[in-house]
Write a protein that holds these residues in place. Sequence first.
Motif, PDB file in Angstrom:
ATOM      1  N   ILE A  23       0.847  -1.206   0.000  1.00  0.00           N
ATOM      2  CA  ILE A  23       0.000   0.000   0.000  1.00  0.00           C
ATOM      3  C   ILE A  23       0.874   1.245   0.000  1.00  0.00           C
ATOM      4  O   ILE A  23       0.617   2.199  -0.742  1.00  0.00           O
ATOM      5  N   ILE A  24       1.939   1.244   0.790  1.00  0.00           N
ATOM      6  CA  ILE A  24       2.866   2.383   0.810  1.00  0.00           C
ATOM      7  C   ILE A  24       3.481   2.568  -0.572  1.00  0.00           C
ATOM      8  O   ILE A  24       3.570   3.687  -1.085  1.00  0.00           O
ATOM      9  N   GLN A  25       3.875   1.481  -1.187  1.00  0.00           N
ATOM     10  CA  GLN A  25       4.444   1.549  -2.539  1.00  0.00           C
ATOM     11  C   GLN A  25       3.434   2.155  -3.511  1.00  0.00           C
ATOM     12  O   GLN A  25       3.773   2.986  -4.348  1.00  0.00           O
ATOM     13  N   THR A  26       2.183   1.749  -3.394  1.00  0.00           N
ATOM     14  CA  THR A  26       1.129   2.266  -4.263  1.00  0.00           C
ATOM     15  C   THR A  26       0.907   3.758  -4.025  1.00  0.00           C
ATOM     16  O   THR A  26       0.735   4.531  -4.968  1.00  0.00           O
ATOM     17  N   LEU A  27       0.959   4.183  -2.766  1.00  0.00           N
ATOM     18  CA  LEU A  27       0.731   5.599  -2.437  1.00  0.00           C
ATOM     19  C   LEU A  27       1.925   6.479  -2.803  1.00  0.00           C
ATOM     20  O   LEU A  27       1.800   7.711  -2.798  1.00  0.00           O
ATOM     21  N   ARG A  28       3.037   5.880  -3.146  1.00  0.00           N
ATOM     22  CA  ARG A  28       4.183   6.683  -3.598  1.00  0.00           C
ATOM     23  C   ARG A  28       3.844   7.432  -4.879  1.00  0.00           C
ATOM     24  O   ARG A  28       4.446   8.450  -5.187  1.00  0.00           O
ATOM     25  N   GLU A  29       2.854   6.928  -5.615  1.00  0.00           N
ATOM     26  CA  GLU A  29       2.432   7.578  -6.857  1.00  0.00           C
ATOM     27  C   GLU A  29       1.647   8.858  -6.581  1.00  0.00           C
ATOM     28  O   GLU A  29       1.385   9.620  -7.499  1.00  0.00           O
ATOM     29  N   GLY A  30       1.238   9.058  -5.329  1.00  0.00           N
ATOM     30  CA  GLY A  30       0.488  10.258  -4.976  1.00  0.00           C
ATOM     31  C   GLY A  30      -0.815   9.920  -4.287  1.00  0.00           C
ATOM     32  O   GLY A  30      -1.142   8.759  -4.040  1.00  0.00           O
ATOM     33  N   LEU A  55      -1.970   2.316   9.062  1.00  0.00           N
ATOM     34  CA  LEU A  55      -0.959   3.258   8.565  1.00  0.00           C
ATOM     35  C   LEU A  55      -1.273   4.687   8.985  1.00  0.00           C
ATOM     36  O   LEU A  55      -0.376   5.467   9.308  1.00  0.00           O
ATOM     37  N   SER A  56      -2.537   5.022   9.003  1.00  0.00           N
ATOM     38  CA  SER A  56      -2.965   6.357   9.421  1.00  0.00           C
ATOM     39  C   SER A  56      -2.724   6.555  10.919  1.00  0.00           C
ATOM     40  O   SER A  56      -2.189   7.580  11.342  1.00  0.00           O
ATOM     41  N   GLU A  57      -3.102   5.567  11.722  1.00  0.00           N
ATOM     42  CA  GLU A  57      -2.919   5.662  13.178  1.00  0.00           C
ATOM     43  C   GLU A  57      -1.447   5.728  13.559  1.00  0.00           C
ATOM     44  O   GLU A  57      -1.092   6.336  14.560  1.00  0.00           O
ATOM     45  N   SER A  58      -0.588   5.101  12.760  1.00  0.00           N
ATOM     46  CA  SER A  58       0.844   5.116  13.060  1.00  0.00           C
ATOM     47  C   SER A  58       1.541   6.341  12.467  1.00  0.00           C
ATOM     48  O   SER A  58       2.731   6.528  12.663  1.00  0.00           O
ATOM     49  N   MET A  63      -5.333  11.222   5.641  1.00  0.00           N
ATOM     50  CA  MET A  63      -6.578  11.108   4.888  1.00  0.00           C
ATOM     51  C   MET A  63      -7.174  12.496   4.767  1.00  0.00           C
ATOM     52  O   MET A  63      -7.218  13.258   5.735  1.00  0.00           O
ATOM     53  N   ARG A  64      -7.610  12.824   3.533  1.00  0.00           N
ATOM     54  CA  ARG A  64      -8.233  14.122   3.279  1.00  0.00           C
ATOM     55  C   ARG A  64      -9.592  13.880   2.646  1.00  0.00           C
ATOM     56  O   ARG A  64      -9.697  13.257   1.591  1.00  0.00           O
ATOM     57  N   PRO A  65     -10.659  14.363   3.320  1.00  0.00           N
ATOM     58  CA  PRO A  65     -11.981  14.221   2.709  1.00  0.00           C
ATOM     59  C   PRO A  65     -12.109  15.154   1.508  1.00  0.00           C
ATOM     60  O   PRO A  65     -11.632  16.282   1.536  1.00  0.00           O
ATOM     61  N   ASP A  66     -12.743  14.649   0.463  1.00  0.00           N
ATOM     62  CA  ASP A  66     -12.982  15.429  -0.748  1.00  0.00           C
ATOM     63  C   ASP A  66     -14.390  15.073  -1.223  1.00  0.00           C
ATOM     64  O   ASP A  66     -14.563  14.158  -2.033  1.00  0.00           O
ATOM     65  N   GLY A  67     -15.375  15.775  -0.671  1.00  0.00           N
ATOM     66  CA  GLY A  67     -16.766  15.430  -0.961  1.00  0.00           C
ATOM     67  C   GLY A  67     -17.073  14.057  -0.395  1.00  0.00           C
ATOM     68  O   GLY A  67     -16.876  13.810   0.787  1.00  0.00           O
ATOM     69  N   ARG A  70     -12.557   9.866   0.113  1.00  0.00           N
ATOM     70  CA  ARG A  70     -11.473  10.034   1.084  1.00  0.00           C
ATOM     71  C   ARG A  70     -10.185   9.754   0.335  1.00  0.00           C
ATOM     72  O   ARG A  70     -10.002   8.685  -0.234  1.00  0.00           O
ATOM     73  N   LEU A  71      -9.329  10.734   0.343  1.00  0.00           N
ATOM     74  CA  LEU A  71      -8.064  10.610  -0.379  1.00  0.00           C
ATOM     75  C   LEU A  71      -6.934  10.356   0.618  1.00  0.00           C
ATOM     76  O   LEU A  71      -6.795  11.076   1.611  1.00  0.00           O
ATOM     77  N   TYR A  72      -6.144   9.341   0.326  1.00  0.00           N
ATOM     78  CA  TYR A  72      -5.041   8.944   1.202  1.00  0.00           C
ATOM     79  C   TYR A  72      -3.720   9.307   0.558  1.00  0.00           C
ATOM     80  O   TYR A  72      -3.554   9.203  -0.656  1.00  0.00           O
ATOM     81  N   ALA A  73      -2.783   9.732   1.394  1.00  0.00           N
ATOM     82  CA  ALA A  73      -1.451  10.112   0.909  1.00  0.00           C
ATOM     83  C   ALA A  73      -0.421   9.774   1.977  1.00  0.00           C
ATOM     84  O   ALA A  73      -0.730   9.706   3.168  1.00  0.00           O
ATOM     85  N   LEU A  74       0.810   9.571   1.534  1.00  0.00           N
ATOM     86  CA  LEU A  74       1.910   9.330   2.465  1.00  0.00           C
ATOM     87  C   LEU A  74       2.287  10.637   3.145  1.00  0.00           C
ATOM     88  O   LEU A  74       2.249  11.700   2.529  1.00  0.00           O
ATOM     89  N   ARG A  75       2.642  10.544   4.392  1.00  0.00           N
ATOM     90  CA  ARG A  75       3.175  11.683   5.131  1.00  0.00           C
ATOM     91  C   ARG A  75       4.688  11.544   5.153  1.00  0.00           C
ATOM     92  O   ARG A  75       5.211  10.485   5.490  1.00  0.00           O
ATOM     93  N   PRO A  76       5.437  12.559   4.798  1.00  0.00           N
ATOM     94  CA  PRO A  76       6.901  12.424   4.725  1.00  0.00           C
ATOM     95  C   PRO A  76       7.586  12.339   6.089  1.00  0.00           C
ATOM     96  O   PRO A  76       8.642  11.715   6.210  1.00  0.00           O
ATOM     97  N   GLU A  77       7.007  12.947   7.111  1.00  0.00           N
ATOM     98  CA  GLU A  77       7.689  13.053   8.406  1.00  0.00           C
ATOM     99  C   GLU A  77       8.116  11.709   8.997  1.00  0.00           C
ATOM    100  O   GLU A  77       9.272  11.581   9.427  1.00  0.00           O
TER     101      GLU A  77
END
Length: 122
Positions: A23-30, A55-58, A63-67, A70-77
């Motif tokens: 899933i992390i690999q997939t989210l690397r695309e954005g 992954l979100s809890e850790s 996650m960003r709601p968009d209507g 729900r859009l998921y993205a990697l956090r760099p920190e």
Amino acid sequence: MCICTNMQTDVFQVLADPTRRLIIQTLREGEQQVSDVVEKAGIHQSGVSRHLRILSESGFVSMRPDGQRRLYALRPEPFQELDGWLTQYRQLWEARLERFEAALEKKKQQQTRRVKDRGTRE
């Protein structure tokens, strides 16, 4: 996220799961919807949702709601913090490998000299 003694296990447990790494690999695309991750990763939606929650809890995914979506993205920190933690070990191994390389080079030079010395004696 803090990579301290008791968190190390949690962080590494999160990343140890092959499905979460996929899933992390997939989210690397954005940024992506769950359905996009399901399609690209080839995992059932319930599994993707469960792993995205972990992954979100850790702290690895936001996650960003968009209507209705729900859009998921990697956090760099967390990845930057993990990289910083690993750097100290990387430096340790690089120093050891450099010493090993120097020892091999010294041995190679000694062997070359021995071969030359034998050649001049014959």
